[in-house]
Design a protein around this motif. Structure first.
Motif, short mmCIF file in Angstrom:
data_model
loop_
_atom_site.label_atom_id
_atom_site.label_comp_id
_atom_site.label_asym_id
_atom_site.label_seq_id
_atom_site.Cartn_x
_atom_site.Cartn_y
_atom_site.Cartn_z
N LEU A 159 0.83 -1.21 0.00
CA LEU A 159 0.00 0.00 0.00
C LEU A 159 0.86 1.26 0.00
O LEU A 159 1.88 1.32 0.71
CB LEU A 159 -0.89 0.05 1.24
CG LEU A 159 -1.98 -1.02 1.37
CD1 LEU A 159 -2.74 -0.83 2.68
CD2 LEU A 159 -2.94 -0.97 0.19
N CYS B 1 11.99 2.70 9.29
CA CYS B 1 10.55 3.00 9.26
C CYS B 1 9.77 1.72 9.00
O CYS B 1 10.35 0.73 8.57
CB CYS B 1 10.23 4.01 8.16
SG CYS B 1 10.33 3.31 6.51
N THR C 7 5.35 3.20 1.12
CA THR C 7 4.74 4.53 1.03
C THR C 7 5.81 5.61 0.94
O THR C 7 5.68 6.57 0.18
CB THR C 7 3.87 4.78 2.28
OG1 THR C 7 2.94 3.70 2.41
CG2 THR C 7 3.14 6.09 2.20
C1 LIG Z 1 3.61 -7.79 6.57
C2 LIG Z 1 4.10 -6.42 6.20
C3 LIG Z 1 3.27 -5.55 5.50
C4 LIG Z 1 3.72 -4.29 5.15
N1 LIG Z 1 2.92 -3.50 4.40
C5 LIG Z 1 3.34 -2.27 4.02
C6 LIG Z 1 2.53 -1.45 3.20
O1 LIG Z 1 1.44 -1.84 2.78
N2 LIG Z 1 2.97 -0.21 2.92
C7 LIG Z 1 4.17 0.27 3.38
O2 LIG Z 1 4.50 1.42 3.12
N3 LIG Z 1 5.00 -0.51 4.11
C8 LIG Z 1 4.61 -1.77 4.44
N4 LIG Z 1 5.43 -2.57 5.18
C9 LIG Z 1 6.74 -2.06 5.62
C10 LIG Z 1 7.80 -2.11 4.55
O3 LIG Z 1 7.88 -3.36 3.96
C11 LIG Z 1 9.16 -1.71 5.16
O4 LIG Z 1 9.05 -0.46 5.78
C12 LIG Z 1 10.17 -1.62 4.07
O5 LIG Z 1 10.36 -2.89 3.56
C13 LIG Z 1 11.47 -1.01 4.49
O6 LIG Z 1 12.21 -1.94 5.09
P1 LIG Z 1 13.76 -1.77 5.20
O7 LIG Z 1 14.40 -1.63 3.90
O8 LIG Z 1 14.03 -0.76 6.25
O9 LIG Z 1 14.08 -3.17 5.87
P2 LIG Z 1 14.18 -4.59 5.20
O10 LIG Z 1 13.31 -4.77 4.05
O11 LIG Z 1 14.02 -5.57 6.34
O12 LIG Z 1 15.64 -4.61 4.66
C14 LIG Z 1 16.75 -4.54 5.49
C15 LIG Z 1 17.92 -5.07 4.72
O13 LIG Z 1 19.08 -4.85 5.50
C16 LIG Z 1 19.94 -5.96 5.33
N5 LIG Z 1 20.80 -6.04 6.52
C17 LIG Z 1 20.45 -6.25 7.80
N6 LIG Z 1 21.55 -6.22 8.59
C18 LIG Z 1 22.61 -5.99 7.78
C19 LIG Z 1 24.02 -5.84 7.99
N7 LIG Z 1 24.59 -5.94 9.20
N8 LIG Z 1 24.80 -5.62 6.91
C20 LIG Z 1 24.27 -5.53 5.65
N9 LIG Z 1 22.95 -5.65 5.40
C21 LIG Z 1 22.13 -5.88 6.46
C22 LIG Z 1 19.04 -7.16 5.13
O14 LIG Z 1 19.70 -8.12 4.35
C23 LIG Z 1 17.82 -6.57 4.43
O15 LIG Z 1 17.86 -6.77 3.04
C24 LIG Z 1 5.02 -3.85 5.54
C25 LIG Z 1 5.86 -4.72 6.23
C26 LIG Z 1 5.41 -5.99 6.56
C27 LIG Z 1 6.34 -6.91 7.29
#
Ligand SMILES: Cc1cc2nc3c(=O)[nH]c(=O)nc-3n(C[C@H](O)[C@H](O)[C@H](O)COP(=O)(O)OP(=O)(O)OC[C@H]3O[C@@H](n4cnc5c(N)ncnc54)[C@H](O)[C@@H]3O)c2cc1C
Length: 367
Positions: free
Chosen positions: A49, A330, A335
Motif C-alpha cells: 500500500l 521505518c 509509502t
Molecule cells: C507484513 C508487512 C506488510 C507491510 N505493508 C506495508 C505497506 O502496505 N505499505 C508500506 O508502506 N510498508 C509496508 N510494510 C513495511 C515495509 O515493507 C518496510 O518499511 C520496508 O520494507 C522497508 O524496510 P527496510 O528496507 O528498512 O528493511 P528490510 O526490508 O528488512 O531490509 C533490510 C535489509 O538490510 C539488510 N541487513 C540487515 N543487517 C545488515 C548488515 N549488518 N549488513 C548488511 N545488510 C544488512 C538485510 O539483508 C535486508 O535486506 C510492511 C511490512 C510488513 C512486514
C-alpha cells in the motif's frame, strides 16, 4: 586494500534501495551492502500500500512526511519506468478503510477528523455510509456499515518497485553487493572504513538502512535505533475476476488479479511462521467485507517482520560524533519510497538532514 565510494548504504531493502537510487541519481559513486537471503526482509514480505489515511494520526510531522511521499509518487514511478522499463503497477485510485460495525465507524470518524485538523485541510477524505460505499465497491458484504475514503491512497507492486529502484541504481553506476553483512564501521580520516565478512570498503558518507539490523549497527556510528520486529501475515488468493477497483486497508486486488489479504500485527519477536489462527482472523474479515472471497482458493501465505519503532514513527538521524553517518528506519518503506529517494537522499548528499526531520530523531525518546 579497500574500495572507495562517495557513499555506502547498508541494507538493500526498500529503504536502502530508495536511498541508494536517490544518491546515484545525484551523481554520487555509491554501493549498497546487503546481508543476503539469510536476513529478515520486510521489503520482500509486505502488502504494497501507498497509504496516507492511517499514517500520522495525532502526529502531524509523520502525516506531512507521508503526504509528501504520496504526492511525489506519480513523478517517481514514471521516472523509474522511463529509466528502467519496469512498470511498478503503481496506481492511486484512492483507498478505502472498511468498517464492519458502528463502533469501528465512530472510531474512524474521530481518526479522520484528527488527521484533517493537523493537516490544515491538505488531507482530503470522505466518510461514507453503506450506500455511498456500495457505489464505490459494489461487492461489499451485508455487514459493512460504512468506511472512510481518501483520494491520496494507492498501491504498487512492492517487488517490481524494489527491482526498478535497484535496476536504476545499477544503471547509474551503483553497485549492489549481496552476502556482505557489515560487521564493523570505524571513523577513518574524513570518512569511514567499513568491514564485511568478505571485503573492506572506505566511504565519505554512510547510511544505515538495514531494517532490524540497524539496532546493532547504529551504536557503531554513535547513534541508537531502538527497532523491534512486529510480525504481519499475508494471504494471497488465486486470481479473481476484477471486483476491487481500489485498495482497502485489509484487502487489495493486484494487477495480476490475485487478492492480497493482510493487516495483522503480532509483537512476538523474530518469528515469521504463518499460523492458522491469524490467517483465519484476517481471512474472515476479508470474507465478511467481500463475500465473493468465500470461494476463493488460497495459493500462498507468509509472515514477515515490520521494522517497528517505539512510537511507530520513522527515525532519521545524523551522527554528531561521526559526521557523515546517517541512520534511517521505518515501517512504511513502500509509502515513503518516493520521499526517501527524492528528498532524504538529497539531505544525505548535502551532509545535513532537513529541519522537518528534527522531530523524527531518536532524541525524541530521551527522558
Ligand atoms: C507484513 C508487512 C506488510 C507491510 N505493508 C506495508 C505497506 O502496505 N505499505 C508500506 O508502506 N510498508 C509496508 N510494510 C513495511 C515495509 O515493507 C518496510 O518499511 C520496508 O520494507 C522497508 O524496510 P527496510 O528496507 O528498512 O528493511 P528490510 O526490508 O528488512 O531490509 C533490510 C535489509 O538490510 C539488510 N541487513 C540487515 N543487517 C545488515 C548488515 N549488518 N549488513 C548488511 N545488510 C544488512 C538485510 O539483508 C535486508 O535486506 C510492511 C511490512 C510488513 C512486514
Amino acid at each position: 586494500m579497500s574500495t572507495s565510494y562517495d557513499a555506502i548504504v547498508v541494507g538493500g531493502g526498500l529503504l536502502g534501495s530508495a536511498v541508494g537510487y536517490g544518491l546515484a541519481r545525484q551523481g554520487l559513486r555509491c554501493t549498497i551492502l546487503d546481508e543476503g537471503d539469510v536476513a529478515y526482509r520486510a521489503a520482500r514480505g509486505n502488502f504494497g500500500l501507498v497509504w496516507v489515511q492511517s499514517k500520522g494520526i495525532g502526529k502531524p510531522i509523520y502525516a506531512d512526511w507521508t503526504m509528501g511521499s504520496a504526492e511525489r509518487y506519480p513523478e517517481f514511478s514514471t521516472e523509474l519506468l522511463d529509466r528502467t522499463g519496469i512498470d511498478t503497477s503503481y496506481s492511486a485510485p484512492g483507498g478505502i478503510h472498511i468498517c464492519l460495525n458502528d463502533e469501528e465507524y465512530e472510531d474512524r470518524v474521530e481518526k479522520m477528523s484528527t488527521l484533517t485538523s493537523h493537516q490544515n485541510g491538505r488531507f482530503k477524505h470522505e466518510m461514507l455510509d453503506r450506500k455511498a460505499m456500495l457505489e464505490r465497491l459494489p461487492a461489499l458484504g451485508p455487514e459493512v456499515v460504512g468506511g472512510s475514503y481518501s483520494p491520496h491512497d494507492g498501491h504498487v507492486s512492492p517487488l517490481y518497485l524494489m527491482r526498478s529502484m535497484q535496476r536504476a541504481f545499477v544503471d547509474l553506476g551503483g553497485e549492489i553487493k549481496n552476502d556482505n553483512r557489515v560487521l564493523d564501521i570505524q571513523k577513518s580520516g574524513d570518512g569511514f572504513s567499513v568491514r564485511t565478512a568478505n571485503e573492506n570498503f572506505s566511504t565519505a558518507r554512510i547510511v544505515l538502512a538495514a531494517g532490524l539490523g540497524n539496532k546493532a549497527l547504529a551504536p557503531m556510528v554513535g547513534l541508537e535505533q531502538p527497532v523491534r520486529p512486529v510480525k504481519g501475515q499475508i494471504i494471497v488468493t488465486e486470481r479473481q475476476a476484477p471486483f476491487l477497483d481500489m485498495p482497502t486497508t485489509h484487502a487489495r486486488q493486484t494487477g495480476e488479479g490475485t487478492i492480497m489479504i493482510g493487516d495483522s500485527h503480532e509483537d512476538i519477536g523474530f518469528d515469521i511462521r504463518s499460523t492458522p489462527q491469524v490467517m483465519q482472523t484476517i481471512a474472515n474479515r476479508a470474507r465478511r467485507s467481500f463475500p465473493v472471497l468465500s470461494k476463493a482458493k488460497i495459493v500462498r501465505t507468509w509472515g514477515a517482520l515490520r521494522v517497528m519503532t517505539p512510537d511507530g514513527l520513522p527515525i532519521y538521524d545524523q551522527s554528531e560524533t561521526m559526521p557523515g553517518a546517517f541512520t534511517a528506519a521505518c515501517h512504511s518503506g513502500v509509502t515513503l519510497a518516493a520521499t526517501h529517494a527524492m528528498v532524504y537522499a538529497k539531505y544525505v548528499a548535502d551532509g545535513q538532514l532537513g529541519r522537518e526531520l528534527e522531530g523524527l530523531s531518536v532524541r525524541r525518546f530521551d527522558v
